[in-house]
Scaffold this motif. Structure first.
Motif, PDB file in Angstrom:
ATOM      1  N   THR A 444       0.821  -1.214   0.000  1.00 19.43           N
ATOM      2  CA  THR A 444       0.000   0.000   0.000  1.00 19.43           C
ATOM      3  C   THR A 444       0.857   1.266   0.000  1.00 19.43           C
ATOM      4  O   THR A 444       0.415   2.312  -0.466  1.00 19.43           O
ATOM      5  N   ALA A 445       2.074   1.183   0.516  1.00 28.16           N
ATOM      6  CA  ALA A 445       2.938   2.367   0.543  1.00 28.16           C
ATOM      7  C   ALA A 445       3.377   2.796  -0.854  1.00 28.16           C
ATOM      8  O   ALA A 445       3.864   3.916  -1.030  1.00 28.16           O
ATOM      9  N   HIS A 446       3.215   1.920  -1.849  1.00 24.52           N
ATOM     10  CA  HIS A 446       3.523   2.307  -3.227  1.00 24.52           C
ATOM     11  C   HIS A 446       2.465   3.238  -3.808  1.00 24.52           C
ATOM     12  O   HIS A 446       2.734   3.972  -4.760  1.00 24.52           O
ATOM     13  N   ASP A 447       1.273   3.196  -3.260  1.00 24.82           N
ATOM     14  CA  ASP A 447       0.174   3.983  -3.819  1.00 24.82           C
ATOM     15  C   ASP A 447       0.346   5.470  -3.490  1.00 24.82           C
ATOM     16  O   ASP A 447       0.847   5.823  -2.412  1.00 24.82           O
ATOM     17  N   PRO A 448      -0.074   6.356  -4.361  1.00 26.73           N
ATOM     18  CA  PRO A 448       0.019   7.794  -4.080  1.00 26.73           C
ATOM     19  C   PRO A 448      -0.752   8.162  -2.809  1.00 26.73           C
ATOM     20  O   PRO A 448      -1.896   7.744  -2.627  1.00 26.73           O
ATOM     21  N   SER A 449      -0.125   8.917  -1.928  1.00 32.01           N
ATOM     22  CA  SER A 449      -0.783   9.354  -0.690  1.00 32.01           C
ATOM     23  C   SER A 449      -0.001  10.518  -0.108  1.00 32.01           C
ATOM     24  O   SER A 449       1.149  10.752  -0.476  1.00 32.01           O
ATOM     25  N   ASN A 450      -0.624  11.229   0.816  1.00 29.97           N
ATOM     26  CA  ASN A 450       0.010  12.395   1.435  1.00 29.97           C
ATOM     27  C   ASN A 450      -0.280  12.368   2.931  1.00 29.97           C
ATOM     28  O   ASN A 450      -1.116  13.114   3.443  1.00 29.97           O
ATOM     29  N   GLU A 451       0.410  11.462   3.642  1.00 28.02           N
ATOM     30  CA  GLU A 451       0.191  11.323   5.083  1.00 28.02           C
ATOM     31  C   GLU A 451       0.583  12.568   5.865  1.00 28.02           C
ATOM     32  O   GLU A 451       0.105  12.783   6.978  1.00 28.02           O
ATOM     33  N   LEU A 452       1.453  13.380   5.273  1.00 26.76           N
ATOM     34  CA  LEU A 452       1.862  14.600   5.956  1.00 26.76           C
ATOM     35  C   LEU A 452       0.660  15.471   6.303  1.00 26.76           C
ATOM     36  O   LEU A 452       0.612  16.096   7.378  1.00 26.76           O
ATOM     37  N   LEU A 453      -0.340  15.503   5.422  1.00 29.74           N
ATOM     38  CA  LEU A 453      -1.533  16.314   5.684  1.00 29.74           C
ATOM     39  C   LEU A 453      -2.309  15.806   6.891  1.00 29.74           C
ATOM     40  O   LEU A 453      -2.997  16.589   7.556  1.00 29.74           O
ATOM     41  N   CYS A 454      -2.221  14.507   7.165  1.00 26.58           N
ATOM     42  CA  CYS A 454      -2.887  13.969   8.357  1.00 26.58           C
ATOM     43  C   CYS A 454      -2.343  14.652   9.607  1.00 26.58           C
ATOM     44  O   CYS A 454      -3.110  15.166  10.436  1.00 26.58           O
ATOM     45  N   PHE A 455      -1.031  14.677   9.739  1.00 24.56           N
ATOM     46  CA  PHE A 455      -0.425  15.217  10.960  1.00 24.56           C
ATOM     47  C   PHE A 455      -0.506  16.740  11.008  1.00 24.56           C
ATOM     48  O   PHE A 455      -0.733  17.323  12.078  1.00 24.56           O
ATOM     49  N   ILE A 456      -0.331  17.391   9.866  1.00 26.41           N
ATOM     50  CA  ILE A 456      -0.445  18.853   9.840  1.00 26.41           C
ATOM     51  C   ILE A 456      -1.840  19.284  10.297  1.00 26.41           C
ATOM     52  O   ILE A 456      -2.005  20.211  11.101  1.00 26.41           O
ATOM     53  N   ASN A 457      -2.858  18.594   9.792  1.00 25.25           N
ATOM     54  CA  ASN A 457      -4.233  18.951  10.167  1.00 25.25           C
ATOM     55  C   ASN A 457      -4.563  18.560  11.602  1.00 25.25           C
ATOM     56  O   ASN A 457      -5.334  19.256  12.268  1.00 25.25           O
ATOM     57  N   ALA A 461      -6.093  20.876  14.737  1.00 24.84           N
ATOM     58  CA  ALA A 461      -7.497  20.473  14.867  1.00 24.84           C
ATOM     59  C   ALA A 461      -8.109  21.046  16.144  1.00 24.84           C
ATOM     60  O   ALA A 461      -7.437  21.191  17.170  1.00 24.84           O
ATOM     61  N   ASN A 462      -9.400  21.339  16.081  1.00 28.95           N
ATOM     62  CA  ASN A 462     -10.109  21.914  17.228  1.00 28.95           C
ATOM     63  C   ASN A 462     -11.090  20.955  17.883  1.00 28.95           C
ATOM     64  O   ASN A 462     -11.465  21.152  19.037  1.00 28.95           O
ATOM     65  N   ASN A 463     -11.524  19.910  17.144  1.00 30.66           N
ATOM     66  CA  ASN A 463     -12.606  19.083  17.660  1.00 30.66           C
ATOM     67  C   ASN A 463     -12.618  17.726  16.956  1.00 30.66           C
ATOM     68  O   ASN A 463     -11.753  17.435  16.115  1.00 30.66           O
ATOM     69  N   TYR A 464     -13.631  16.922  17.291  1.00 27.76           N
ATOM     70  CA  TYR A 464     -13.749  15.570  16.733  1.00 27.76           C
ATOM     71  C   TYR A 464     -13.905  15.601  15.211  1.00 27.76           C
ATOM     72  O   TYR A 464     -13.316  14.776  14.502  1.00 27.76           O
ATOM     73  N   LYS A 465     -14.655  16.547  14.705  1.00 23.94           N
ATOM     74  CA  LYS A 465     -14.856  16.651  13.261  1.00 23.94           C
ATOM     75  C   LYS A 465     -13.522  16.901  12.553  1.00 23.94           C
ATOM     76  O   LYS A 465     -13.222  16.285  11.508  1.00 23.94           O
ATOM     77  N   ASP A 466     -12.718  17.796  13.115  1.00 24.50           N
ATOM     78  CA  ASP A 466     -11.403  18.079  12.520  1.00 24.50           C
ATOM     79  C   ASP A 466     -10.504  16.838  12.584  1.00 24.50           C
ATOM     80  O   ASP A 466      -9.714  16.578  11.660  1.00 24.50           O
ATOM     81  N   TYR A 467     -10.591  16.113  13.676  1.00 22.41           N
ATOM     82  CA  TYR A 467      -9.825  14.871  13.853  1.00 22.41           C
ATOM     83  C   TYR A 467     -10.156  13.875  12.744  1.00 22.41           C
ATOM     84  O   TYR A 467      -9.256  13.300  12.110  1.00 22.41           O
ATOM     85  N   LEU A 468     -11.444  13.685  12.452  1.00 24.95           N
ATOM     86  CA  LEU A 468     -11.849  12.758  11.387  1.00 24.95           C
ATOM     87  C   LEU A 468     -11.351  13.228  10.029  1.00 24.95           C
ATOM     88  O   LEU A 468     -10.904  12.422   9.197  1.00 24.95           O
ATOM     89  N   GLN A 469     -11.451  14.541   9.796  1.00 23.19           N
ATOM     90  CA  GLN A 469     -10.999  15.068   8.510  1.00 23.19           C
ATOM     91  C   GLN A 469      -9.496  14.853   8.335  1.00 23.19           C
ATOM     92  O   GLN A 469      -9.038  14.479   7.247  1.00 23.19           O
ATOM     93  N   ALA A 470      -8.728  15.070   9.397  1.00 19.72           N
ATOM     94  CA  ALA A 470      -7.277  14.873   9.322  1.00 19.72           C
ATOM     95  C   ALA A 470      -6.937  13.410   9.042  1.00 19.72           C
ATOM     96  O   ALA A 470      -6.071  13.103   8.210  1.00 19.72           O
ATOM     97  N   LEU A 471      -7.634  12.485   9.699  1.00 21.50           N
ATOM     98  CA  LEU A 471      -7.325  11.061   9.558  1.00 21.50           C
ATOM     99  C   LEU A 471      -7.609  10.537   8.156  1.00 21.50           C
ATOM    100  O   LEU A 471      -7.057   9.502   7.754  1.00 21.50           O
ATOM    101  N   SER A 472      -8.437  11.235   7.395  1.00 22.34           N
ATOM    102  CA  SER A 472      -8.763  10.759   6.051  1.00 22.34           C
ATOM    103  C   SER A 472      -7.535  10.713   5.142  1.00 22.34           C
ATOM    104  O   SER A 472      -7.550  10.039   4.106  1.00 22.34           O
TER     105      SER A 472
END
Length: 827
Positions: A444-457, A461-472
């Motif tokens: 799966t690590a071969h597939d295009p992805s941008n995990e950096l945005l998970c941690f930056i977001n 994050a301010n709340n549960y909704k932001d947490y879910l958006q970051a984890l996507s």
């Protein structure tokens, strides 16, 4: 008289000649010594760098000694900054960074990572790219070929494309890279990190590609535990029935991460291609290759405010990784108009992967699922220009990899790429090379992805909704994310890009000619196991299975279960948790595996059949309190006794098995012995009589007692001395390492400290109106072995103590003790 005068004259002449000879000898000797010293001081035959250069007062290793009261303050004009950045280094050398915009904030993070950990960053990315041979020569060639063939660079290139396609993450990476290079450009020979001087090379400029490489290196470290080759050989040797007795479909006892029953049908209709119980298996002739520690895992949990004394949620996290110096982590506080976040960072990448901000806290554990599978590829001929797929010959693509060798000629390796992935193992490569066969890897690590945005977001994050958006954005490596907020919400989500598999798909090598064996899709996010404000008042994960057998997708069977059992037991037993209680829980050494195994040993070992020596250790075992504390001798006796019983049960059956074969977990043996004392592997296949568990347990304990005696005679019977935890420098140089640390714990305990692996960062955060946070890691902030900040956290970590972690406002530093202030100014 004449004779006397002649003799006297001859004596004088002889003395003069001797004096001349001595002068000649002294001259020659001095010349030889001078020549030898010149050679020794200028050659690289002894060390990777000339000794003279290494010992030079102006630029040698002496310049790396840091005085105890050294002031780390500096001002640096730097290109690429928009405004001035102020950095206060507190009394533990933790940077508190204050910037007027996000780009400058991450510029400063890159600068600080380089200032204190440049060589570590450089080494890890060189290793990830398969370039270690450039540093240490031909001995790293197999490593480099394996990493090139795994497709690490290919994976990083795909990730970099995703980063570049997102303007925000690209701007952050650009700023981070500029910060790293600002520090590199300020270096001189005298200020080079020590390891560069010892190894005789100079750092390259950093790049966004190197950041992508580092992130893929972490994916490798957390997801390279598959046993496809080993299990294929084991299944071929033992057959289906015995294989299931070695690797059962269900693990017991287990308390899954998400305990809820799954009632909805699967959104994806996964069609099984084969029933693995009904087909024959062929062995694969292979050679073993190194893998990351199988216990790369972690603990995290969150306790709802309803179960804490202060009424606020408490989050705890301790990721279990290899213990090295310099440490994997670098502690930081970052503040800008968008961010105010504290935690630990990876030198090599922007953001804070584990930490907290003004509103939320989060922590991660490894998801542990199998996301790397292998397919046997059929090529047209030795040219490998085509491969068979669904009845057609498809065109192969090639990457020609040049591996540069320090002190030698480059080695070229032509790697074939198919629609399954790169061909990792074949005749052209050692590793798991199989005679006459080729294997492509799908990861799966071969597939295009941008995990950096998970941690930056997550960082902002301010709340549960932001947490879910970051984890996507989290695809690989999949992780279990714990969450707590000031509003009282708690959550756990097993986030990642998980292949949707049929039963046992990917446990064995699959045929690459047939597309029906490929992954049929990914588990939809809507079916990801998760909990939000559960009724039981806590969430937790310790790398156990994410869900129970009611979950509609195959999850695999290779999960540790012990830590999850004891964590959930302790969380359920208390409703007045405090930070101090959580500290004691996080460093708890209770061995819940031994709780189940001890009755097996004590009831089946015949005391009467033991000799005096064995009876002595049997008595110690019976008096043990089940804690793997540093001074416990019972813990060592148990470890040796169970190891020997395990060997006695399985060794005869595996004696003729392929060299590369999978062996069951220690917990598997316990699982079957609890249910069936006549477990089929108990009987020794080499003896005519049928052996009972009692006979085997007694005989194995006698043998183990001999080893116990040797261990005790060497002064190593206390658990801490037997386990011998140490933290090695990345070069394996002992003078730069910390050896023989007096600490308990082990792989079955919450305090999962092993020989060179364990809690790499302990963090506890109470999300009250006034956040209270504590943390520690086994290392120090400065990567320089000549600094007092190199390993100054280790004793605190060993003792189970913590440091306070604070989101400090800049104005507060007027009253706080610091060891320096760094100002970065735009040019």
């Amino acid at each position: 008289m004449k004779l006397f005068k002649f003799t006297e004259l001859q004596l004088c002449l002889n003395l003069q000649q001797s004096s001349i000879n001595m002068r000649i000898f002294s001259t020659v000797l001095c010349a030889l010594i001078t020549a030898a010293l010149c050679y020794l001081l200028n050659t690289i035959a002894v060390l990777p760098v000339p000794l003279g250069k290494l010992l030079s007062p102006q630029g040698g290793i002496w310049q790396n000694a840091v005085p105890r009261n050294f002031d780390f303050s500096m001002e640096l004009p730097a290109k690429g900054l928009k405004g001035e950045v102020e950095i206060f280094l507190d009394e533990r050398l933790v940077p508190h960074v204050y910037a007027d915009n996000d780009e400058d904030l991450f510029f400063a993070q890159g600068f600080l990572h380089a200032r204190f950990r440049l060589w570590q960053m450089d080494l890890q990315t060189m290793a990830a790219a398969g370039r270690a041979s450039e540093l240490v020569g031909k001995k790293a060639l197999d490593h480099d070929r394996e990493f090139r063939r795994l497709g690490m660079v290919y994976a990083a290139e795909n990730a970099l494309n995703e980063i570049n396609n997102d303007p925000y993450s690209k701007s952050i990476c650009d700023a981070y890279t500029a910060g790293v290079n600002a520090y590199i450009s300020s270096l001189s020979q005298s200020t080079l990190p020590l390891e560069y001087k010892l190894m005789g090379y100079y750092p390259e400029n950093w790049s966004n590609f190197k950041t992508a490489l580092f992130l893929k290196y972490m994916s490798y470290d957390l997801a390279a535990h598959e046993q496809d080759f080993e299990k294929t050989n084991t299944r071929a040797f033992f057959g289906a029935e015995k294989f299931h007795l070695l690797f059962p479909d269900t693990i017991s006892p287990v308390d899954p991460i998400i305990p809820d029953k799954w009632t909805a049908p699967a959104e994806l209709n996964i069609i099984p291609r084969v029933n693995y119980d009904t087909i024959a298996f062929d062995r694969v002739q292979t050679i073993t290759s190194d893998k990351p520690d199988r216990d790369n895992g972690s603990n995290n949990w969150v306790i709802s405010g309803h179960r804490t004394q202060d009424g606020a949620p408490i989050l705890a996290n301790d990721p279990h990784l290899g213990l090295n110096l310099p440490s994997l982590w670098f502690e930081m506080h970052l503040q800008s108009p968008s961010f105010n976040v504290y935690g630990v960072s990876f030198p090599g990448a922007p953001s804070i992967p584990i930490g907290f901000n003004n509103n939320i806290a989060w922590g991660v554990t490894n998801g542990g699922r199998d996301v790397r599978d292998y397919f046997e590829v059929t090529f047209n001929d030795d040219s490998r220009t085509q491969y068979l797929f669904d009845g057609k010959w498809e065109q192969t693509h090639f990457r020609i990899e040049e591996i540069k060798i320090k002190g030698g000629s480059s080695v070229y390796d032509t790697v074939a790429y198919t629609n399954l992935g790169p061909v990792m193992y074949e005749n052209r490569f050692g590793g798991k090379a199989s005679i006459g066969k080729s294997f492509a890897v799908r990861w799966t690590a071969h597939d295009p992805s941008n995990e950096l945005l998970c941690f930056i977001n997550l960082n902002k994050a301010n709340n549960y909704k932001d947490y879910l958006q970051a984890l996507s954005y989290m695809k690989a490596p999949g992780q279990n994310f714990a969450f707590a907020s000031k509003t009282g919400d708690i959550a756990m989500r097993t986030q990642g890009q998980w292949p949707a598999k049929w039963n046992h798909q990917g446990d064995f090598i699959m045929p690459g000619e047939d597309s029906t064996f490929l992954w049929q899709g990914y588990i939809p996010d809507s079916e990801t196991p998760m909990q939000y404000n559960p009724q039981r008042g806590f969430v937790s994960s310790a790398n156990q299975p994410p869900a129970d057998i009611s979950y509609p997708y195959y999850l695999g069977t290779d999960y540790p279960t012990s830590r999850g059992l004891i964590i959930n037991r302790m969380l359920a037993a208390d409703s007045t948790f405090t930070i101090e209680k959580v500290k004691k829980m996080q460093t708890n050494n209770y061995n819940v595996f031994a709780e189940g195994a001890m009755p097996i040993l004590m009831s089946n070992i015949s005391k009467e059949a033991l000799g005096e020596n064995a009876q002595h250790y049997f008595k110690i075992l019976g008096e043990w309190d089940l804690y793997n504390n540093n001074e416990s001798v019972g813990a060592t006796v148990f470890e040796l006794a169970w190891n020997e019983l395990y060997n006695a049960v399985y060794d005869d059956d595996y004696a003729k098995a392929p060299k590369l074969a999978a062996k069951p977990a220690y917990t598997t043996l316990l699982q079957f012995l609890v249910k069936d004392s006549a477990y089929v592997f108990i009987d020794d296949i080499n003896t005519p009589e049928i052996e009972s568990l009692s006979v085997l347990a007694t005989r194995s304990f006698k043998k183990a007692a001999e080893e116990m005696k040797r261990v005790e005679q060497n002064g190593r019977l206390p658990w801490g001395k037997y386990k011998d935890t140490h933290i090695m420098h990345l070069t394996k140089l002992e003078p730069f390492s910390r050896l023989h640390l007096p600490i308990g714990g082990g792989k079955y305990e919450i305090n999962a400290t092993k020989e060179n692996h364990g809690p790499s960062w302990r963090m506890i955060v109470q999300m009250s109106s006034n956040i209270k946070a504590f943390g520690v890691y086994p290392g120090g902030q400065d990567g320089n072995p000549g600094s007092r900040f190199y390993d100054n956290f280790i004793n605190t970590w060993v003792e189970g103590e913590y440091f306070p972690l604070e989101l400090v406002e800049k104005t507060s530093f007027k009253k706080k003790k610091t060891v320096g202030k760094i100002i970065l100014k735009p040019v």
